[in-house]
Design an enzyme around this catalytic site. Structure first.
Site, PDB file in Angstrom:
ATOM      1  N   HIS A  62       0.845  -1.252   0.011  1.00  0.00           N
ATOM      2  CA  HIS A  62      -0.024   0.113   0.108  1.00  0.00           C
ATOM      3  C   HIS A  62       0.770   1.275  -0.087  1.00  0.00           C
ATOM      4  O   HIS A  62       0.471   2.291  -0.292  1.00  0.00           O
ATOM      5  CB  HIS A  62      -0.892  -0.035   1.085  1.00  0.00           C
ATOM      6  CG  HIS A  62      -2.272  -0.829   1.018  1.00  0.00           C
ATOM      7  ND1 HIS A  62      -3.211  -0.482   1.472  1.00  0.00           N
ATOM      8  CD2 HIS A  62      -2.411  -1.914  -0.004  1.00  0.00           C
ATOM      9  CE1 HIS A  62      -4.215  -1.382   1.141  1.00  0.00           C
ATOM     10  NE2 HIS A  62      -3.657  -2.367   0.343  1.00  0.00           N
TER      11      HIS A  62
ATOM     12  N   ASP B 108       7.859   6.003   0.951  1.00  0.00           N
ATOM     13  CA  ASP B 108       8.099   7.177   1.782  1.00  0.00           C
ATOM     14  C   ASP B 108       6.864   7.055   2.751  1.00  0.00           C
ATOM     15  O   ASP B 108       6.284   8.041   3.241  1.00  0.00           O
ATOM     16  CB  ASP B 108       7.742   8.235   0.748  1.00  0.00           C
ATOM     17  CG  ASP B 108       6.355   8.158   0.099  1.00  0.00           C
ATOM     18  OD1 ASP B 108       5.784   7.092   0.066  1.00  0.00           O
ATOM     19  OD2 ASP B 108       6.056   9.094  -0.802  1.00  0.00           O
TER      20      ASP B 108
ATOM     21  N   SER C  48       3.563   6.438   2.397  1.00  0.00           N
ATOM     22  CA  SER C  48       2.545   7.056   1.899  1.00  0.00           C
ATOM     23  C   SER C  48       1.283   6.296   2.215  1.00  0.00           C
ATOM     24  O   SER C  48       0.186   6.895   2.546  1.00  0.00           O
ATOM     25  CB  SER C  48       2.336   7.340   0.468  1.00  0.00           C
ATOM     26  OG  SER C  48       2.549   6.052  -0.400  1.00  0.00           O
TER      27      SER C  48
END
Lengths: 306, 634
Positions: free
Chosen positions: B142, B213, B215
């Site tokens: 994800h 990162d 997210s």
């Protein structure tokens, strides 16, 4: 990635296989295609190969300088003429049908298909062009001369086979060097693409992916190397020392475009040296694919009727 | 170095014709792996971004030292690279990625494959892993990618042919609820399509940021990030968050007073409301995913507190605290995945060593942490802190990576939820996946299942083996919610997606990676009894789908997935680090703070678990890797 090979008196080469670097270099006016032999030993040997293909002192079209007299106009006119040929016009050609039978898994061999392709391409320039095993062997000799090893090249030159092959290709082309280029050099790329199409259609894992609008991207491959020369000293991002008029730039177009599915890039379409047969070759492959499909349908119907 | 690696590559290509890398002795297998990665970096990265791409909306003032909300400005010279909405790249040459069409798309029938070759008959577990390893994988996925919603037939922005669903005929005797089975296509490029795309293989958008990162925690847009940082009793959209709520001034993510994720209402296709947990990446919620979202949201808030303590002069600067905490948490997640999760699922001495070398290099953890990098070389001192390099193409996640990460078989069909203290069952029966998914997740917490209970329950059960006939039956009849509300067979969809997106079939895929190719079903299948079953369906080994081939082949000892999938893995696992300047040139105290660098260095999955759930200490005692099975209580 670009690589520079510079050994005093031996070689001064810049090898480019990065498409962006290639595009940047292409827009540089001091990079040209004046392929008269010069520079260090290896440069001379490489350039001499292209020079040996000249007919009565006139280089073949793919080796003409950017501003060579009449080059741009002839290429433009040729491209315009070839661009108008549609798939329907080609599918009526008996030779296309013969090639399709082979692509679909029928009998025949590479040489036979080569002859048929040579005839198709030759007739674009010379109405009564005829190809046969002899003209195909001449084209094969030219291929071995342009891309074979140095010993093979030496043998072809010393034995006179190169001269005979070149003269035969030019005479069949009625002296039209664009036709000679198409039937002696470019023909091999076209045949390779047809062979790749045969492979894709024979493989159950890839058969379902070949379509009319994508066949060119799936089958075509760019020419291995293009040669460029330097008119004045240039500082490039690719190497520390400037390129000199004696330097030779080897554009590894096949490597730069491999797997890109970018037909424009393979034909160097945005370049001043773009191939005028860009659209035509795509249409030719589509016509062959269409003929293969029609051949398959006919065989299936025949099978069902039986 | 390139020359050495090139020579090594040639040498091992020759050796691997007879002996694959995993059968070589340890000290030969390692350089073989390095050479493989080098070769893949040169020859298996292709970009598809021909359009200008979305306009960057970084939502952060200092783009040099912070991660932008939409993933832009990671590469400062190409600000859009890897941003949300850019395209998936490829690992095979583009001319081999044209989608399968018409009859070939359905040949052999994907539903038949799902029923005959995927359906779980008896659950085959991975004994050395816990279900937390499966939840973690989804948590990571994800972060990396999402194709977003499907092409709905009602979406008039999409050309009619491309929004026409795929109709899969139902084989005789199959009692599927509709015939043909309707499968919505992947949403094609519409707004982002350019003339240069003509004649090229279809490309698709990654709606998530492509970087590592975090997210999934922070969202892939500024709007979602604001929503996650906004405190309000119940906000149902990013727009409402911007209007009604107030962003937390301390840089924290909004959590409920009980430490759980905030909730929002989503309406089912019949109009009834469903309460879901809010996180950065919506969709596919289940308990195994929720536990990691909750834990790392708490971790983010803990890091904010620590930063405020370490840097009192910045304690009032909520934006600074948020951005630094995000960088730190993202790096910690990447580290856990690299040196803990991966060696757990690829449990061999070579991979344990290699994954640690990705982070710390041959120099090793102690020397790097004690004295810093000795060398610029990623091989010697690790990727972290080395020079950024995108190798042969601009950075993006790839469709092939997506394909080899289809790991639904990891999910068990039944879950036994138990108390961490004494292993006592919480419910009088085991629950199905659907009973611990979607809106049931917050309900479970409300019914008294604590976060520790949930972690413990999943930590003491095994995930499924990624082999034939081990696909969870519940996912073969999954009730999807709006906007594509319907009952779907994920097994059929998994097969179709690869064909639709032009991922080569198994043999062609291996060829593109320069691997040997099986000439017969017998050569392909690890278990001889599988060969006739595959032959009956596929007829020709060249037609075997990637997913099926990977499940059928013999894996290296200790591996949790196939060697074929591993080739993509070895390339992309390093690439996610090596392309990202926040793991390479900007893994510095200037970007992370000195505290941040130290924090990433000193923490691990177990440390995070025990910080927020210290009651789990007895269950993790003596467990070498937090993704291995935990100790049972009672």
């Amino acid at each position: 990635m670009s690589r520079s090979i510079r050994i005093p008196f031996i070689a001064d080469l810049l090898l480019i296989d990065d498409f962006n670097a290639l595009k940047a270099l292409d827009s540089e006016p001091r990079i040209d295609r004046d392929l008269s032999p010069r520079g260090p030993l290896l440069n001379r040997l490489i350039l001499r190969r292209t020079a040996r293909l000249a007919h009565e002192g006139a280089p073949w079209p793919a080796f003409l300088a950017r501003d060579a007299l009449g080059r741009a106009a002839r290429v433009r006119a040729l491209a315009q003429r070839l661009d108008q040929i549609g798939v329907d016009a080609l599918t009526k050609d008996k030779d296309i049908d013969g090639i399709a039978v082979w692509v679909a898994g029928g009998t025949g061999d590479r040489e036979e298909v080569g002859v048929r392709l040579q005839r198709i391409v030759g007739r674009l320039f010379v109405d009564r062009y005829d190809a046969d095993a002899e003209s195909w062997r001449a084209a094969e000799t030219i291929r071995r001369w342009t891309s074979g090893g140095p010993l093979e090249a030496l043998w072809l030159s010393l034995s006179g086979r190169l001269r005979s092959a070149r003269d035969l290709i030019v005479s069949r082309a009625a002296g039209d060097l664009y036709c000679a280029h198409g039937t002696g050099i470019a023909i091999h790329n076209i045949l390779d693409a047809v062979e790749r199409l045969k492979g894709l259609l024979a493989d159950p894992g890839t058969r379902g992916r070949v379509r009319d609008e994508t066949v060119a991207a799936q089958c075509l491959q760019a020419p291995e190397n293009l040669l460029r020369t330097v008119t004045h000293n240039i500082q490039t991002a690719e190497r520390r020392d400037p390129l000199l008029p004696s330097s030779l730039v080897v554009v590894q177009l096949d490597c730069a475009t491999q797997g890109s599915a970018d037909v424009d890039a393979m034909f160097h379409a945005s370049s001043w040296a773009a191939c005028p047969a860009h659209a035509y070759v795509t249409v030719l492959l589509r016509a062959i694919l269409r003929a293969v499909e029609s051949h398959r349908q006919t065989s299936q119907m025949g099978g069902a009727a039986a | 170095m390139n020359l050495i690696m090139g020579l090594l590559g040639s040498l091992f290509r020759f050796v691997n014709r007879w002996v694959p890398w995993h059968r070589l002795p340890f000290f030969l297998a390692l350089p073989n792996l390095a050479a493989l990665r080098h070769d893949l970096r040169q020859r298996n990265l292709y970009g598809t971004q021909r359009s200008p791409g979305p306009a960057p909306q970084p939502g952060v003032q200092d783009q040099v030292n912070n991660r932008a909300a939409d993933g832009s400005y990671n590469d400062l010279t190409h600000p859009k690279m890897g941003a949300a909405g850019t395209r998936f790249g490829r690992n095979v040459p583009l001319d081999q990625t044209f989608a399968e069409q018409d009859d070939q798309l359905l040949d052999p029938n994907p539903r038949l494959i799902s029923k005959e070759l995927l359906t779980r008959k008896t659950f085959k577990p991975v004994p050395h892993l816990s279900v937390n390893a499966a939840g973690w994988l989804q948590f990571m996925v994800h972060d990396w990618f999402s194709h977003g919603g499907n092409a709905l037939p009602t979406d008039e922005a999409i050309p009619p042919l491309l929004r026409e669903p795929i109709r899969v005929p139902i084989p005789a005797g199959d009692e599927w609820h509709e015939d043909p089975m309707i499968v919505y296509r992947t949403r094609p490029l519409v707004e982002d399509r350019v003339p240069e795309d003509e004649g090229k293989p279809a490309a698709y958008r990654n709606v998530s940021t492509q970087w590592w990162d975090a997210s999934q925690l922070y969202g892939s847009s500024l709007a979602r990030q604001i929503w996650l940082r906004t405190q309000a009793p119940m906000i149902d959209s990013a727009e409402a968050a911007a209007e009604q709520g107030e962003m937390l001034a301390n840089g924290k993510l909004h959590l409920l007073p009980n430490g759980h994720l905030p909730r929002f209402t989503k309406h089912r296709s019949d109009g009834s409301p469903e309460i879901l947990e809010l996180n950065g990446e919506p969709g596919n919620a289940w308990l195994g995913l929720s536990v990691f979202h909750t834990l790392f949201a708490r971790e983010h808030n803990h890091v904010c507190d620590q930063l405020a303590r370490e840097y009192p002069q910045r304690a009032e600067d909520g934006e600074w605290l948020f951005q630094k905490a995000r960088l730190i948490v993202a790096a910690l997640l990447a580290k856990i995945h690299t040196v803990e999760w991966t060696p757990a699922i690829l449990n061999t001495p070579e991979l344990r060593f290699a994954m640690r070398a990705n982070w710390w290099g041959l120099q090793g953890q102690r020397l790097v942490e004690g004295f810093g990098r000795f060398s610029d070389s990623e091989l010697f001192s690790g990727i972290i802190g080395s020079e950024t390099d995108h190798h042969a193409a601009d950075y993006s996640i790839t469709e092939e990576f997506n394909a080899v990460y289809r790991m639904h078989s990891l999910v068990p069909d039944r879950f036994s939820l138990r108390r961490y203290q004494d292993d006592a069952p919480i419910f009088d029966r085991d629950l199905s996946l659907q009973e611990i998914a979607g809106g049931r997740v917050p309900e479970l917490y409300d019914q008294g299942v604590s976060l520790a209970d949930a972690f413990y329950s999943l930590g003491t059960e095994h995930p499924g083996l990624l082999k034939l006939n081990n696909f969870p039956t519940v996912l073969q009849g999954l009730h999807k919610q709006a906007p594509s509300a319907r009952v779907v067979d994920l097994g059929t969809i998994d097969i179709l997606r690869d064909r639709e997106r032009g991922v080569p079939r198994y043999c062609a895929f291996r060829r593109a990676l320069r691997m040997t190719v099986p000439m017969s079903f017998e050569e392909l299948c690890e278990h001889p009894e599988d060969a006739p079953r595959l032959r009956e369906i596929y007829k020709d080994v060249e037609k075997v789908d990637l997913l099926v081939g990977c499940a059928a082949e013999k894996w290296p000892a200790g591996f949790g997935f196939s060697d074929t999938a591993f080739r993509i893995f070895i390339l992309m696992a390093s690439r996610r680090l090596k392309s990202d300047r926040f793991f390479t040139t900007h893994f510095t105290p200037e970007a992370y703070t000195t505290f941040g660098i130290r924090y990433v260095r000193d923490n691990s999955m177990t440390a995070v678990l025990l910080r927020h759930l210290p009651e789990l200490a007895p269950r993790l005692d003596g467990v070498k890797n937090a993704f291995f099975p935990w100790k049972r209580g009672g």
